[in-house]
Design an enzyme around this catalytic site. Structure first.
Site, PDB file in Angstrom:
ATOM      1  N   LYS A 161      -7.464  -0.685  11.386  1.00 41.24           N
ATOM      2  CA  LYS A 161      -6.840  -1.104  10.127  1.00 41.24           C
ATOM      3  C   LYS A 161      -5.640  -0.224   9.827  1.00 41.24           C
ATOM      4  CE  LYS A 161      -6.143  -1.228   5.501  1.00 41.24           C
ATOM      5  NZ  LYS A 161      -5.351  -0.289   4.672  1.00 41.24           N
TER       6      LYS A 161
ATOM      7  N   GLU B 223       0.831  -1.203   0.000  1.00 38.76           N
ATOM      8  CA  GLU B 223       0.000   0.000   0.000  1.00 38.76           C
ATOM      9  C   GLU B 223       0.868   1.256   0.000  1.00 38.76           C
ATOM     10  OE1 GLU B 223      -3.372   2.212   2.752  1.00 38.76           O
ATOM     11  OE2 GLU B 223      -3.208   0.032   2.791  1.00 38.76           O
TER      12      GLU B 223
ATOM     13  N   HIS C  32      -2.980  10.338  -0.737  1.00 33.19           N
ATOM     14  CA  HIS C  32      -3.087   9.124  -1.537  1.00 33.19           C
ATOM     15  C   HIS C  32      -3.123   9.434  -3.030  1.00 33.19           C
ATOM     16  CE1 HIS C  32      -3.951   5.732   1.318  1.00 33.19           C
ATOM     17  NE2 HIS C  32      -4.026   6.768   2.132  1.00 33.19           N
TER      18      HIS C  32
ATOM     19  N   ASP D  96       4.087 -14.231  11.539  1.00 34.16           N
ATOM     20  CA  ASP D  96       2.756 -14.657  11.095  1.00 34.16           C
ATOM     21  C   ASP D  96       1.785 -13.483  11.182  1.00 34.16           C
ATOM     22  OD1 ASP D  96       0.298 -15.843  10.664  1.00 34.16           O
ATOM     23  OD2 ASP D  96       0.684 -17.577  11.938  1.00 34.16           O
TER      24      ASP D  96
END
Length: 768
Positions: A600, A418, A719, A616
Site C-alpha cells: 500500500k 494523503e 504524520h 486508470d
C-alpha cells in the site's frame, strides 16, 4: 571568418550524442574500418541556472582539455572567449543505469558538447558542416589529450557528426542503415574496463603477433561484410543473412583475442545473450570492447527484438536496455538545458513561486500551469467524460523533486489527498540520487486479450487446444487486421496462448503490443474479432471477450543503491538504519499481512502519478496486487538488502521493485483532461514505457521513505505534524495561523478538533 563575437545566452545549451559501435571494434585501432552510430543519450553544456545548485565541472580532464583547446582556437580567430569563471555546467542524460555507466561514450560526448558550447558562445552555428568540422578537429585533439593518446576517435566523430558513420583513421563517411533493420542493446551486467582490456591485449600481442594479426584481420573482414550488407539493393533476407555472418565472424575474432589477452572479452553473460539471439534467428555481438557494458542485437523487426527480450529476462534476468534511438543528431544547440529536479527550497515557496520555478525548470509555459487550477476541468467537459455529472471534485497536485531515472531528471506530478506522500517521496529520491538515482527497464508493452471458450460439443479439450495452436498464424493475422494503425506504429499481435482451465473451459490469450496506449479498447476489439474464428476452429462457444488487467507481461523494473550515510537519523547511523530496513523488508517477505501494508505504501507513490496523468488507477491497483501473488502467496513488490564492503561494514542499501504498468499517453483522460495533459508536459511528454518507469520509481521512493520512518522514529511522528495542519484548518485557522496552531497541537500532544478550537482562540487573543 567574419561572424561577430557573441556571448552565450544565459540559459542556452549545446548537446552532443553518445555512440555505439555496431561492428569493427579493436580492428579500427589497426587501421580497419568500423561502423559507429550515434545514440540519443546526450551530454549538455550550459550556463548555471540560478534556481539550482549547479556547478561547472573543471575537474574533468575532458572538460579541461576541451576548454584549453577551444579557447585557444577562438583567440586565434579573434573571437571573444568567455571568462574563466564562466565555465559551463556539464549534464549527461541517459548514459547511466543507476550509478553504472553503460559504455555509450560519455567522455567523447562531454568533450564535444564543451567545444560546441564555446563555439556557440562566439555566435557560431554548431549545426553547420563547416563549424562541425572545426568542432571535430578540436574535440578529437582534446579527447586524445585527456586520455593520453588512446582510442580511435570514432566516438568523438560520432558525437560531433551524429548519424551512422563508416570510420577509419583515413576518413569518416556517413552511411545509412536499412529502414527494416531493428537494433537493440542488452545489458551485459557489468562496466567494461576498456583500458585494462587493451593493456592485456597489448601484452598478449607482443608474444603472439601472428595470432593477433589473424584475429584483427578476421574482425576487419567481418566489418567489411557488415558494411556490404547495408547495400540498399540487397533483398532483406540476403542482407540479414550477411549481417548474421558478419557478427559470427566478429565474435570468433574476439574469442581469438580473448585467448591472446588471457582476459574475458566475451563474458558468460555476453555469450548467453549471443547464444539466445542466434537461437532466435537474430544476430548479436558486444558493442565496444566487451568484458561488460552492452551487447548489440540486430533483427528484422522490433517485434523480434521484443520476443528475445522477454526470453532473456524471464530465463536469464538479462534486460533490454531502455529504447536507444540510433542515427541520432550530432552536435546541436538546444533551446534550454535538460530538466534538473533539484530545486532548492521548493516547499517553502508560494504556489505562484513554485509554478514559476517549475516553468523555468521544464520549459512548460507558465500560463499552461493554470490547467492545474481547481476549475481546469469545467463541468461541461466533465459531462462528456462520465454519466450523470453533478460537478467536479478536486484533489491536490504536487511535484515530486530529486528524481533521477536512467541518468535523466524528472519533476514528477503527483495527485494525492494523503499528507506526506509527495514530501516523503521527494526526500527518499534525494537519498537515492546520491547513489546514482534509479536504474530501470521495462518489458515490452504487451497486454492480453482473453476469449473464453465453453464446451459445446464432445471434443476433448486437448484436441481443441491443439486445433487452436495450429491456427496461430491465421489468428495473429486476424488480430492485426483489427487494428492496422497499431501495426503501422510498430505494435500488433505477438503471440497466441491457450490455457485449459477445466474440462469445460478453455481461454485463449492474444498477446498484443499496445505501444503508447494503455490498450483496453483495442484489446477488447481484438477479442471480439477473434471470437467467431475461434468458435469455428474449436466448435466451442465463445462467452467473455475482454482484456485482462493482470498486465504481468508489461512490468516495469527499477533498482537503486542508497549510500548508507544518506539514511542516518538523529539517533541512528546509516548502517543501523539500512539493517533495520532490510529486516522490515524480510518481514514483508514472510508475512502477507505486513506485505499488504508494505505494498500500500508503494501504491501511495504509484497511484499519485497514475491519477495525475489521467491513467486508470483501479486497473493499476488490481494488476499490482494480483502480481504480488503470482508465486502462489501474497508478497512484497519491493525488497531491500544491505550491501557490505570488504571490511564487512554496511556500505549501502539496495532496493528493487517490479510492478505491472499498463499505462498510456494517448487516448482517454490522458488527452481529454487538461490537467493530465499538463502533467505529461511537465514530464517531457514521455512514452508509455517511460511513464511506467517513472511510476515505478515513485513507488520505490515512497516505500523507502515509509520503511525508513518505521525503522527510525516510527510512522506517526511525520504524520502528526501534517495531521495537525489539517485539524488546524478544520478549526478555522487561516494563513500563518495554520502553522502556529499546528505546532501548538503537536507540543501539547493532543491533536483533536475541540483542542484546536480552544488553542486557536488563545492564539487570536494573544495576537490582539
Amino acid at each position: 571568418m567574419s561572424e561577430s563575437p557573441a556571448k552565450p545566452a544565459p540559459f542556452g545549451a549545446v548537446s552532443a550524442p553518445g555512440k555505439s559501435f555496431l561492428i569493427g571494434e579493436y580492428a579500427v585501432l589497426e587501421g580497419h574500418t568500423a561502423v559507429v552510430t550515434a545514440v540519443d543519450v546526450r551530454a549538455h553544456a550550459h550556463s548555471p541556472r540560478p534556481q539550482h545548485d549547479e556547478r561547472p565541472s573543471p575537474d574533468s580532464p575532458f572538460v579541461a582539455a576541451a576548454v584549453e583547446l577551444v579557447s585557444g582556437w577562438l583567440r586565434g580567430h579573434d573571437y571573444e572567449v568567455p571568462a574563466p569563471e564562466a565555465l559551463p555546467v556539464i549534464t549527461t542524460v541517459g548514459f547511466t543505469a543507476g550509478n553504472r555507466k553503460l559504455g555509450l561514450g560519455s567522455s567523447a560526448a562531454v568533450t564535444a558538447a564543451t567545444v560546441g558550447w564555446y563555439l556557440a558562445s562566439a555566435g557560431l552555428d554548431v549545426s553547420s558542416p563547416e563549424i562541425r568540422e572545426i568542432a571535430l578537429s578540436i574535440a578529437r585533439a582534446a579527447h586524445s589529450m585527456a586520455q593520453e593518446g588512446r582510442g580511435s576517435g570514432a566516438d568523438v566523430a560520432t558525437a560531433v557528426l551524429g548519424g551512422t558513420v563508416r570510420f577509419s583513421r583515413e576518413g569518416i563517411e556517413p552511411i545509412t542503415t536499412p529502414s527494416w533493420l531493428a537494433i537493440g542493446f542488452f545489458d551485459a551486467g557489468a562496466p567494461a574496463r576498456t583500458g585494462s582490456l587493451l593493456e592485456s591485449l597489448e601484452a598478449g600481442a607482443a608474444g603472439s603477433r601472428e595470432a593477433y594479426d589473424a584475429a584483427i584481420a578476421g574482425i576487419g573482414a567481418a566489418s567489411q561484410r557488415f558494411q556490404a550488407a547495408l547495400d540498399p539493393a540487397l533483398a532483406m533476407d540476403d542482407a540479414f543473412a550477411a549481417i548474421q555472418d558478419a557478427c559470427r565472424r566478429h565474435n570468433e575474432g574476439l574469442r581469438q583475442l580473448q585467448d591472446i589477452a588471457s582476459a574475458h572479452i566475451l563474458t558468460a553473460r555476453i555469450e548467453t545473450i549471443i547464444g539466445a539471439a542466434e537461437w532466435a534467428g537474430l544476430a548479436a555481438k558486444p558493442s565496444g570492447a566487451g568484458g561488460g557494458d552492452l551487447v548489440v542485437v540486430f533483427a528484422r523487426s522490433g517485434a523480434a527484438l521484443d520476443r528475445l527480450a522477454v526470453e532473456l529476462y524471464h530465463q536469464h534476468r538479462v534486460a533490454l536496455v531502455r529504447k536507444l534511438e540510433t542515427n541520432a543528431e550530432g552536435l546541436r544547440a538546444e533551446p534550454r538545458p535538460p530538466v534538473n529536479s533539484r530545486i532548492k527550497g521548493l516547499f517553502k515557496r508560494s504556489i505562484d513561486a513554485r509554478r514559476e520555478a517549475l516553468a523555468l525548470a521544464t520549459g512548460v509555459p507558465l500560463a499552461r500551469l493554470a490547467d492545474a487550477d481547481a476549475g481546469a476541468l469545467a463541468p461541461e467537459a466533465a459531462d462528456h467524460m462520465i454519466e450523470n455529472v453533478i460537478g467536479v471534485m478536486s484533489m491536490p497536485m504536487g511535484i515530486g523533486t530529486n528524481f533521477t531515472l536512467n541518468g535523466r531528471d524528472y519533476l514528477v506530478p503527483m495527485c494525492v489527498e494523503e499528507a506526506s506522500v509527495v514530501a516523503a517521496a521527494s526526500n527518499a529520491a534525494k537519498m537515492i540520487r546520491a547513489g546514482g538515482g534509479f536504474a530501470g527497464f521495462s518489458d515490452p508493452p504487451w497486454m492480453i486479450a482473453q476469449v473464453q471458450l465453453v464446451r459445446d460439443d464432445r471434443s476433448p479439450s486437448a484436441e481443441i487446444v491443439a486445433r487452436i495452436e495450429g491456427a496461430r498464424d491465421r489468428l495473429l493475422e486476424l488480430a492485426d487486421e483489427a487494428h492496422p494503425r497499431l501495426v503501422e506504429r510498430g505494435g500488433g499481435a505477438r503471440d497466441i496462448e491457450v490455457r485449459n482451465l477445466d474440462v469445460d473451459n478453455i481461454v485463449v490469450h492474444v498477446l498484443v503490443d499496445c505501444r503508447d496506449a494503455m490498450g483496453a479498447n483495442l484489446l477488447n476489439t481484438v477479442a471480439e474479432t477473434l471470437a467467431p474464428e475461434l468458435a469455428q476452429i474449436s466448435g466451442w462457444r465463445p462467452v467473455l471477450r475482454i482484456l485482462s488487467n493482470l498486465a504481468d507481461r508489461r512490468a516495469s523494473h527499477v533498482s537503486v543503491r542508497v549510500p548508507a550515510h544518506m539514511l542516518a537519523s538523529k539517533q541512528l547511523d546509516g548502517g543501523d538504519v539500512a539493517q533495520r530496513i532490510e529486516e522490515a523488508s524480510r518481514f514483508a517477505e514472510l508475512d502477507p499481512y505486513r506485505a499488504t501494508t508494505h505494498n500500500k505504501g508503494i501504491m501511495n507513490g504509484v497511484d499519485a502519478v497514475v491519477i495525475a496523468t489521467g491513467n486508470d488507477w483501479r486497473a493499476m491497483e488490481a494488476s499490482a496486487h494480483a502480481y504480488a501473488v503470482r508465486g502462489g502467496r501474497y508478497g512484497p513488490l519491493a525488497t531491500w538488502r544491505v550491501e557490505r564492503d570488504a571490511d564487512d561494514a554496511i556500505a549501502a542499501l539496495r532496493g528493487k521493485l517490479s510492478i505491472p504498468t499498463a499505462v498510456g499517453v494517448v487516448g482517454g483522460a490522458t488527452r481529454s483532461h487538461p490537467t493530465a495533459r499538463m502533467a505529461l508536459e511537465i514530464l517531457g511528454n514521455p512514452s508509455g514505457v517511460e511513464l511506467g518507469l517513472i511510476m515505478a520509481a515513485a513507488g520505490l521512493a515512497s516505500n523507502l521513505a515509509a520503511l525508513r520512518a518505521l525503522a527510525t522514529e516510527g510512522i506517526q511522528r511525520g504524520h502528526m505534524t501534517l495531521h495537525a495542519r489539517a485539524v488546524a484548518m478544520a478549526a478555522g485557522a487561516r494563513g500563518a495561523e495554520v502553522e502556529a496552531l499546528a505546532r501548538r497541537l503537536v507540543d501539547v500532544g493532543e491533536i483533536k478538533p475541540e483542542r484546536a478550537q480552544a488553542l486557536l482562540g488563545e492564539l487570536r487573543e494573544g495576537g490582539r
